[in-house]
Design a protein around this motif. Sequence first.
Motif, mmCIF file in Angstrom:
data_model
loop_
_atom_site.group_PDB
_atom_site.id
_atom_site.type_symbol
_atom_site.label_atom_id
_atom_site.label_comp_id
_atom_site.label_asym_id
_atom_site.label_seq_id
_atom_site.Cartn_x
_atom_site.Cartn_y
_atom_site.Cartn_z
ATOM 1 N N ASP A 65 0.826 -1.215 0.000
ATOM 2 C CA ASP A 65 0.000 0.000 0.000
ATOM 3 C C ASP A 65 0.858 1.261 0.000
ATOM 4 O O ASP A 65 0.500 2.269 -0.608
ATOM 5 N N PHE A 66 1.974 1.217 0.699
ATOM 6 C CA PHE A 66 2.876 2.370 0.741
ATOM 7 C C PHE A 66 3.789 2.435 -0.483
ATOM 8 O O PHE A 66 4.528 3.402 -0.658
ATOM 9 N N GLU A 67 3.750 1.385 -1.303
ATOM 10 C CA GLU A 67 4.564 1.308 -2.516
ATOM 11 C C GLU A 67 6.039 1.531 -2.207
ATOM 12 O O GLU A 67 6.733 2.353 -2.820
ATOM 13 N N ILE A 68 6.524 0.772 -1.210
ATOM 14 C CA ILE A 68 7.925 0.847 -0.804
ATOM 15 C C ILE A 68 8.558 -0.528 -0.928
ATOM 16 O O ILE A 68 7.874 -1.529 -1.134
ATOM 17 N N SER A 69 9.868 -0.568 -0.774
ATOM 18 C CA SER A 69 10.603 -1.825 -0.812
ATOM 19 C C SER A 69 11.046 -2.187 0.605
ATOM 20 O O SER A 69 11.760 -1.419 1.257
ATOM 21 N N MET A 70 10.595 -3.350 1.051
ATOM 22 C CA MET A 70 10.978 -3.842 2.369
ATOM 23 C C MET A 70 10.848 -5.357 2.352
ATOM 24 O O MET A 70 9.798 -5.889 2.006
ATOM 25 N N ASP A 71 11.923 -6.049 2.687
ATOM 26 C CA ASP A 71 11.877 -7.501 2.727
ATOM 27 C C ASP A 71 11.200 -7.977 4.000
ATOM 28 O O ASP A 71 11.328 -7.349 5.064
ATOM 29 N N LEU A 72 10.496 -9.088 3.891
ATOM 30 C CA LEU A 72 9.831 -9.711 5.035
ATOM 31 C C LEU A 72 10.236 -11.179 5.078
ATOM 32 O O LEU A 72 10.221 -11.857 4.047
ATOM 33 N N ILE A 73 10.596 -11.647 6.267
ATOM 34 C CA ILE A 73 11.067 -13.022 6.437
ATOM 35 C C ILE A 73 10.288 -13.684 7.554
ATOM 36 O O ILE A 73 10.143 -13.109 8.637
ATOM 37 N N GLN A 74 9.812 -14.907 7.301
ATOM 38 C CA GLN A 74 9.157 -15.663 8.358
ATOM 39 C C GLN A 74 10.217 -16.489 9.083
ATOM 40 O O GLN A 74 10.872 -17.349 8.493
ATOM 41 N N CYS A 75 10.380 -16.204 10.376
ATOM 42 C CA CYS A 75 11.365 -16.925 11.163
ATOM 43 C C CYS A 75 11.104 -16.682 12.645
ATOM 44 O O CYS A 75 10.720 -15.593 13.048
ATOM 45 N N ASP A 76 11.324 -17.681 13.442
ATOM 46 C CA ASP A 76 11.296 -17.568 14.891
ATOM 47 C C ASP A 76 12.616 -16.911 15.305
ATOM 48 O O ASP A 76 13.686 -17.381 14.902
ATOM 49 N N VAL A 77 12.569 -15.835 16.074
ATOM 50 C CA VAL A 77 13.806 -15.129 16.438
ATOM 51 C C VAL A 77 14.786 -16.036 17.171
ATOM 52 O O VAL A 77 15.990 -15.802 17.133
ATOM 53 N N ARG A 78 14.273 -17.082 17.813
ATOM 54 C CA ARG A 78 15.164 -18.012 18.514
ATOM 55 C C ARG A 78 15.995 -18.845 17.555
ATOM 56 O O ARG A 78 16.955 -19.504 17.959
ATOM 57 N N HIS A 79 15.638 -18.804 16.252
ATOM 58 C CA HIS A 79 16.375 -19.563 15.242
ATOM 59 C C HIS A 79 16.996 -18.661 14.184
ATOM 60 O O HIS A 79 17.367 -19.121 13.112
ATOM 61 N N LEU A 80 17.120 -17.399 14.494
ATOM 62 C CA LEU A 80 17.639 -16.419 13.546
ATOM 63 C C LEU A 80 19.058 -16.751 13.087
ATOM 64 O O LEU A 80 19.420 -16.515 11.940
ATOM 65 N N LYS A 81 19.845 -17.309 13.977
ATOM 66 C CA LYS A 81 21.230 -17.650 13.643
ATOM 67 C C LYS A 81 21.311 -18.654 12.497
ATOM 68 O O LYS A 81 22.320 -18.736 11.816
ATOM 69 N N ASN A 82 20.235 -19.423 12.285
ATOM 70 C CA ASN A 82 20.229 -20.451 11.243
ATOM 71 C C ASN A 82 19.909 -19.904 9.859
ATOM 72 O O ASN A 82 20.001 -20.633 8.886
ATOM 73 N N LEU A 83 19.498 -18.632 9.774
ATOM 74 C CA LEU A 83 19.179 -18.056 8.464
ATOM 75 C C LEU A 83 20.471 -17.715 7.725
ATOM 76 O O LEU A 83 21.271 -16.906 8.187
ATOM 77 N N PHE A 84 20.653 -18.310 6.581
ATOM 78 C CA PHE A 84 21.865 -18.083 5.803
ATOM 79 C C PHE A 84 21.980 -16.647 5.303
ATOM 80 O O PHE A 84 23.062 -16.143 5.068
ATOM 81 N N CYS A 85 20.844 -15.970 5.150
ATOM 82 C CA CYS A 85 20.864 -14.625 4.579
ATOM 83 C C CYS A 85 21.181 -13.543 5.618
ATOM 84 O O CYS A 85 21.421 -12.396 5.257
ATOM 85 N N LEU A 86 21.204 -13.891 6.909
ATOM 86 C CA LEU A 86 21.530 -12.913 7.948
ATOM 87 C C LEU A 86 22.892 -13.228 8.548
ATOM 88 O O LEU A 86 23.098 -14.298 9.104
ATOM 89 N N LYS A 87 23.800 -12.304 8.391
ATOM 90 C CA LYS A 87 25.133 -12.489 8.954
ATOM 91 C C LYS A 87 25.194 -11.852 10.332
ATOM 92 O O LYS A 87 24.485 -10.898 10.625
ATOM 93 N N LYS A 88 26.068 -12.358 11.142
ATOM 94 C CA LYS A 88 26.276 -11.797 12.476
ATOM 95 C C LYS A 88 26.656 -10.326 12.341
ATOM 96 O O LYS A 88 27.460 -9.961 11.494
ATOM 97 N N ARG A 89 26.030 -9.489 13.142
ATOM 98 C CA ARG A 89 26.316 -8.047 13.184
ATOM 99 C C ARG A 89 26.102 -7.366 11.840
ATOM 100 O O ARG A 89 26.869 -6.492 11.444
ATOM 101 N N SER A 90 25.050 -7.742 11.117
ATOM 102 C CA SER A 90 24.844 -7.208 9.771
ATOM 103 C C SER A 90 23.915 -5.999 9.696
ATOM 104 O O SER A 90 23.757 -5.425 8.629
ATOM 105 N N PHE A 91 23.299 -5.588 10.814
ATOM 106 C CA PHE A 91 22.385 -4.448 10.787
ATOM 107 C C PHE A 91 22.912 -3.308 11.648
ATOM 108 O O PHE A 91 23.428 -3.535 12.743
#
Length: 163
Positions: free
Chosen positions: A58-84
């Motif tokens: 609706d806002f016509e913006i770009s934002m990625d959305l990922i389904q993940c339990d935060v307790r398993h965030l370390k297992n996501l290959f697309c998120l590197k440690k200290r990447s934000f």
Amino acid sequence: MLHTIHQVYDDIKGKTICDLGVGCGILGIGSVLLESSYTVGIDIDPTALSVARRNVDDFEISMDLIQCDVRHLKNLFCLKKRSFDTVIMNPPFGTKIHGIDIAFLDAAFDICCGTIYSLHKRSTREYIIRKAKDYGAKASVVAELSFDIPKTFRFHKQKSVDI
């Protein structure tokens, strides 16, 4: 919250942002509108992500959305440690699922190289400050809010509660 993060602390414009527990997307969308360089929202709930996707569209913006339990965030290959640069979140208070608020903080400290902004109950403030010290971080209260939450879910025991 976002106005203060942006205007006072300069932690949004040109920064990489992660909105943990994105829900309907308001914090992440606000970050994009305040000119973050990249924003991703993460949530375990597919229904919340569907609502967030509609709001992003609706806002016509770009934002990625990922389904993940935060307790398993370390297992996501697309998120590197200290990447934000900045993590923003309004985590569950940890009353229904004991300790989930701390799981959100653990995930935030794992993926953030800058500043974490998180909303918590006043009653847990001292514990949150001690937890931040455990990570070698300094916690401070940016704003103090008080509001009434009506009984919304079956697990709520009181008609309403002031937090």
